[in-house]
Design a protein around this motif. Structure first.
Motif, PDB file in Angstrom:
ATOM      1  N   VAL A  36       0.848  -1.200   0.000  1.00 50.12           N
ATOM      2  CA  VAL A  36       0.000   0.000   0.000  1.00 50.12           C
ATOM      3  C   VAL A  36       0.884   1.252   0.000  1.00 50.12           C
ATOM      4  CG1 VAL A  36      -1.657   1.340   1.395  1.00 50.12           C
ATOM      5  CG2 VAL A  36      -2.014  -1.106   1.038  1.00 50.12           C
ATOM      6  N   SER A  47      -4.936   4.307  -8.893  1.00 50.88           N
ATOM      7  CA  SER A  47      -5.926   3.627  -8.032  1.00 50.88           C
ATOM      8  C   SER A  47      -5.393   2.230  -7.698  1.00 50.88           C
ATOM      9  CB  SER A  47      -7.300   3.548  -8.708  1.00 50.88           C
ATOM     10  OG  SER A  47      -7.197   2.871  -9.936  1.00 50.88           O
ATOM     11  N   ILE A  50      -7.382  -4.451  -4.140  1.00 53.30           N
ATOM     12  CA  ILE A  50      -6.856  -5.491  -3.227  1.00 53.30           C
ATOM     13  C   ILE A  50      -7.708  -6.741  -3.428  1.00 53.30           C
ATOM     14  CG2 ILE A  50      -6.390  -6.136  -0.834  1.00 53.30           C
ATOM     15  CD1 ILE A  50      -6.005  -3.226  -0.133  1.00 53.30           C
ATOM     16  N   ILE A  82      -4.872   2.712   4.415  1.00 57.14           N
ATOM     17  CA  ILE A  82      -5.578   2.495   3.145  1.00 57.14           C
ATOM     18  C   ILE A  82      -6.684   3.540   2.995  1.00 57.14           C
ATOM     19  CG2 ILE A  82      -7.152   0.912   1.937  1.00 57.14           C
ATOM     20  CD1 ILE A  82      -5.513  -1.398   3.254  1.00 57.14           C
ATOM     21  N   GLU A  83      -7.464   3.679   4.077  1.00 56.02           N
ATOM     22  CA  GLU A  83      -8.613   4.597   4.009  1.00 56.02           C
ATOM     23  C   GLU A  83      -8.162   6.047   3.846  1.00 56.02           C
ATOM     24  OE1 GLU A  83     -11.049   5.875   7.384  1.00 56.02           O
ATOM     25  OE2 GLU A  83     -12.671   4.678   6.544  1.00 56.02           O
ATOM     26  N   VAL A  89      -9.181   2.949  -3.391  1.00 59.61           N
ATOM     27  CA  VAL A  89      -8.818   1.535  -3.226  1.00 59.61           C
ATOM     28  C   VAL A  89     -10.105   0.709  -3.301  1.00 59.61           C
ATOM     29  CG1 VAL A  89      -7.673  -0.159  -1.749  1.00 59.61           C
ATOM     30  CG2 VAL A  89      -6.920   2.231  -1.707  1.00 59.61           C
ATOM     31  N   ALA A  91     -11.822  -3.130  -3.031  1.00 64.56           N
ATOM     32  CA  ALA A  91     -11.635  -4.524  -2.585  1.00 64.56           C
ATOM     33  C   ALA A  91     -12.384  -5.428  -3.564  1.00 64.56           C
ATOM     34  CB  ALA A  91     -12.183  -4.695  -1.178  1.00 64.56           C
ATOM     35  N   ALA A 105     -11.680  -4.743   3.936  1.00 58.31           N
ATOM     36  CA  ALA A 105     -12.505  -4.271   2.814  1.00 58.31           C
ATOM     37  C   ALA A 105     -13.272  -2.999   3.184  1.00 58.31           C
ATOM     38  CB  ALA A 105     -13.470  -5.371   2.385  1.00 58.31           C
ATOM     39  N   CYS A 108     -11.293  -0.059   2.603  1.00 58.16           N
ATOM     40  CA  CYS A 108     -11.179   0.323   1.194  1.00 58.16           C
ATOM     41  C   CYS A 108     -12.344   1.272   0.872  1.00 58.16           C
ATOM     42  CB  CYS A 108     -11.253  -0.910   0.300  1.00 58.16           C
ATOM     43  SG  CYS A 108      -9.897  -2.073   0.593  1.00 58.16           S
ATOM     44  N   HIS A 109     -12.221   1.980  -0.247  1.00 61.44           N
ATOM     45  CA  HIS A 109     -13.258   2.973  -0.552  1.00 61.44           C
ATOM     46  C   HIS A 109     -14.432   2.361  -1.304  1.00 61.44           C
ATOM     47  CE1 HIS A 109      -9.266   5.023  -0.230  1.00 61.44           C
ATOM     48  NE2 HIS A 109      -9.956   5.619   0.734  1.00 61.44           N
ATOM     49  N   ARG A 111     -16.201  -1.682  -2.672  1.00 62.59           N
ATOM     50  CA  ARG A 111     -16.174  -3.138  -2.517  1.00 62.59           C
ATOM     51  C   ARG A 111     -16.982  -3.796  -3.630  1.00 62.59           C
ATOM     52  NH1 ARG A 111     -15.722  -0.446   1.835  1.00 62.59           N
ATOM     53  NH2 ARG A 111     -17.828   0.381   1.552  1.00 62.59           N
TER      54      ARG A 111
END
Ligand SMILES: CC/C=C\C/C=C/C(=O)SCCNC(=O)CCNC(=O)[C@H](O)C(C)(C)COP(=O)(O)OP(=O)(O)OC[C@H]1O[C@@H](n2cnc3c(N)ncnc32)[C@H](O)[C@@H]1OP(=O)(O)O
Length: 719
Positions: A36, A47, A50, A82-83, A89, A91, A105, A108-109, A111
């Motif tokens: 990351v 971007s 994951i 990550i956030e 990001v 997932a 997840a 992450c932004h 999913r």
């Protein structure tokens, strides 16, 4: 442990690589942290996606690491990085995103999930809470009530439900990874702040306090003493009442308390024990890894009583075609109606179509010639069962597997009347057989490894926790129950009431005390067994005094209760009173109190005050002592098997890990000391005589449970 690649020019693809479930071990956390950092620093990367290797996103934190000192980067800052980053990001969730996996997840932004994926926060089932921000981010994402439900139960949800709840943004039938890479390019440049859950407020309905209070009351009632569900509600309350950072602080505090608890150790032990029992081995060297199960596509069930009906339903639900057999048309029709109703009821709950087409009903045993495996579930009577096995042996194809659902009769004796003893095995289901998760797979002395593999594999297909046990009277579960029941009856003689004994056991965490369970099962079941064993009825040795049988203390109390027509719930009266025959709400019965008082007077027993501690010690330590004897006799593979039998078949509270784990937690010297004490007070109760294995373990410093096998004296296994 995390692979890094740049794809489609500007997308960094981070792949978790820790088979089989990509658990977040220290090495994986380090891999993710480095990857990351690299992605966020690289100006060519716009971007990030994951994902997990081999079609599994992530099974959560590495549970095996919980017992060791913490190493590697912690999860919380890893997920925050990550956030907080300035690149979107995504997932890509395939297989599962559980626990820390889902929390990753949620950091992450976006999913994206495959349609077959499942997500959830099962930490509560391990005695923990989702302490990598799960209790703070999930309520902010999906709202208070659904988050409370998921976090306090640990329930897994399908991708479709996750989409409806708002946990995932998209679901695909194609590759989640490919869609995520495409999506990651599309969202470049879009505002990220609204996607950072920690910056959001938890959406709160006006009656937020009521929701939280009701959740707490519900959880306390269901938890039966388990602490984690209560802590989960407290943590979610913080997501409502406190800013994010303060909520995280609360989450950490609660986690620190749970993490050190014996309940967490017990529940994590259960997680691994449940998996360990599937890896069976026999003294011959055969084991689950080298023994192939026979294919079973068509099965048969003989006898459509309570057990037979449940077994039939379980088989059909697993997709097997089933021939159901009864002795006459009337019984067959009755069984058919019940089985159909059960299957319809079940299908309705699942919004599915009942597979009635998989069933064939007959009274003619010759219709079994093409079945691969037959489960006998007739009345618990050796002569009758032998007759059935003899017939099966001649009508079934020579390689058909013959199973008995006996709850304790000798499997070898049944096998001896067939022409194929090596294909005979016990499959002891627990009532109701389509609901209860436990299956004891009983190895007869001649059962072949192949037949063991077949029964264990079938158990897995039925969704059971299957445990290999030896062929002794009562097998493992019911054998250990006898001393427990005896002690409960003796306590009544000495001054206790059914509600006092049950109260102590329920406080310990059993869903029902021993007397309520007996009422539910029907008191006549045990009565018949005692009559057959010559403990009561016409076959009693006339020289035996009333409270002594076969050289040991005996309590005739349960027989006296039955003689009064009190057969339990079905007759509306047993150890308790019920509002009607078949009623379920037990109330203490003054008639039983009177019966106990009169009995004590008749036998010159001066009643004494009995406390919960004595109830627990006498009932549970006697049961545990028998567990040590089971191990000594080689009737179980190890303590884990015994524990899983009690957790899944007898309502032993999972957060106490099972009887053998509980003994280790209490301390083996303490168990030994109390057994010795009670044995001195009650020298006529051989079950209280401490087992030699227990003594040996204590002499050797009480080694941990996974070392107990080393202290079994002879080449012990009867398996
Ligand atoms: C400090 C902590 C901070 C934050 C909180 C986070 C906490 C957590 O994340 S706790 C972990 C939460 N996750 C779970 O509870 C999931 C547990 N696993 C499963 O439910 C299942 O294993 C599965 C659905 C992921 C896969 O099921 P299946 O395909 O049936 O395989 P098995 O269950 O037989 O598992 C295969 C193999 O993997 C081991 N394993 C599974 N999950 C984990 C795990 N999270 N950590 C370590 N090991 C795990 C399992 O024991 C099996 O091992 P063996 O083959 O050796 O028996």
């Amino acid at each position: 442990m995390a692979r890094y690649a740049q794809v489609q020019g500007s997308v960094a693809l981070i792949t978790l690589t820790n088979p089989p479930v990509n658990a977040l071990s220290a090495a994986v956390r380090l891999g993710i942290t480095e990857a990351v950092t690299r992605a966020l620093r690289d100006p060519k990367v716009k971007s990030v996606v994951i994902c997990g290797e081999n079609g599994v996103f992530c099974g959560g934190a590495d549970i095996r690491e919980f017992a060791k000192p913490m190493t590697g980067p912690p999860l919380v800052p890893m997920i925050s990085a990550i956030e907080e980053g300035d690149k979107p990001v995504v997932a890509a969730i395939e297989g599962v995103a559980f626990g820390g996996g889902l929390e990753l997840a949620l950091g992450c932004h976006y999913r994206i999930a495959h349609s077959k994926a499942r997500v959830g926060l099962p930490e509560v089932t391990l005695g923990l809470l989702p302490a990598a921000g799960g209790t703070q981010r999930l309520p902010r994402l999906i709202g208070l009530a659904p988050a409370l439900e998921l976090i306090t139960t640990g329930r897994h949800v399908t991708a479709q439900e996750a989409l409806k709840l708002g946990i995932v943004d998209k679901v695909t039938d194609q590759s989640a990874q490919d869609l995520a890479i495409q999506f990651a390019q599309e969202v470049i440049g879009q505002p990220l702040l609204p996607r950072k859950l920690s910056t959001q407020l938890t959406p709160c309905p006006p009656d937020v306090d009521t929701i939280l209070d009701e959740a707490m009351a519900r959880v306390k009632q269901r938890a039966r003493g388990a602490m984690a569900p209560v802590a989960c509600v407290q943590a979610v309350r913080a997501a409502v009442n406190l800013p994010y950072q303060a909520g995280m602080q609360k989450e950490q505090e609660l986690m620190a308390f749970l993490f050190r608890s014996s309940q967490a150790r017990a529940l994590q032990y259960c997680f691994f024990a449940q998996r360990a029992v599937g890896k069976w081995s026999l003294s011959s060297g055969a084991h689950s890894g080298n023994s192939k199960p026979r294919p079973v596509t068509k099965a048969a069930v003989i006898g459509l009583g309570t057990m037979g009906r449940g077994i039939t339903v379980a088989l059909v639900k697993a997709g097997l075609s089933v021939v159901a057999v009864e002795t006459n048309k009337k019984q067959l029709e009755m069984g058919k109606q019940m089985v159909s109703a059960m299957l319809k009821h079940d299908a309705q709950k699942m919004n599915a179509v009942p597979r009635l087409d998989l069933l064939h009903y007959t009274t003619d045993l010759s219709e079994l010639k093409n079945t691969d495996l037959i489960i006998e579930a007739v009345f618990e009577d050796m002569a009758l069962k032998k007759e059935v096995f003899k017939k099966l042996s001649s009508v079934c194809k020579p390689d058909a597997v013959l199973c008995t659902n006996t709850s304790g009769l000798d499997v070898d004796e049944l096998a001896s009347v067939t022409k194929r003893p090596e294909l005979v095995v016990g499959m002891h289901f627990f009532a109701p057989a389509h609901v209860m998760k436990l299956l004891e797979v009983v190895r007869g002395s001649r059962s072949s490894p192949e037949v063991m593999a077949t029964a264990m594999h079938l158990g897995k297909r039925l969704g059971k926790v299957s445990v290999v046990v030896g062929n002794c009277s009562g097998f493992v579960g019911n054998r250990m129950l006898r001393p427990y029941l005896d002690q409960a009856n003796f306590l009544l003689e000495e001054g206790a009431t059914p509600e006092l004994v049950d109260g102590a056991l329920e406080e310990f965490g059993f869903p029902m005390g021993v007397f309520k369970v007996s009422d539910l099962s029907g008191l006549d079941v045990g009565w018949r067994i005692r009559k057959e064993a010559g403990l009561t009825g016409p076959n009693v040795d006339p020289k035996d005094p009333l409270r002594r049988r076969q050289g040991r203390r005996y309590s005739p109390l349960p027989d006296l209760v039955c003689e009064q027509g009190r057969l339990g719930q079905k007759s509306g009266r047993g150890w308790y009173l019920y509002d009607k025959p078949g009623g379920r709400v037990a109330t203490p019965d003054p008639d039983i109190h009177k019966l106990l008082e009169d009995y004590r007077v008749r036998h010159g027993i001066r009643p004494r005050q009995i406390g919960s501690q004595e109830v627990l010690e006498r009932c549970l330590f006697a049961l545990i002592n028998e567990g040590f004897r089971v191990l000594e006799d080689g009737m179980a593979m190890g303590p884990e098997g015994i524990d899983m039998i009690y957790v899944f078949g007898y309502g032993w509270p999972r957060h106490r890990g099972g009887p053998m784990f509980y003994a280790a937690m209490v301390g083996l010297p303490r168990v030994l000391e109390r057994l010795e004490y009670y044995q001195q007070v009650h020298p006529d109760v051989p079950h209280l005589q401490p087992s030699s294995l227990l003594r040996r373990l204590v002499v050797n410093g009480s080694p941990p449970l996974d070392k107990w096998r080393d202290f079994l004296q002879r080449p012990h296994s009867q398996l």
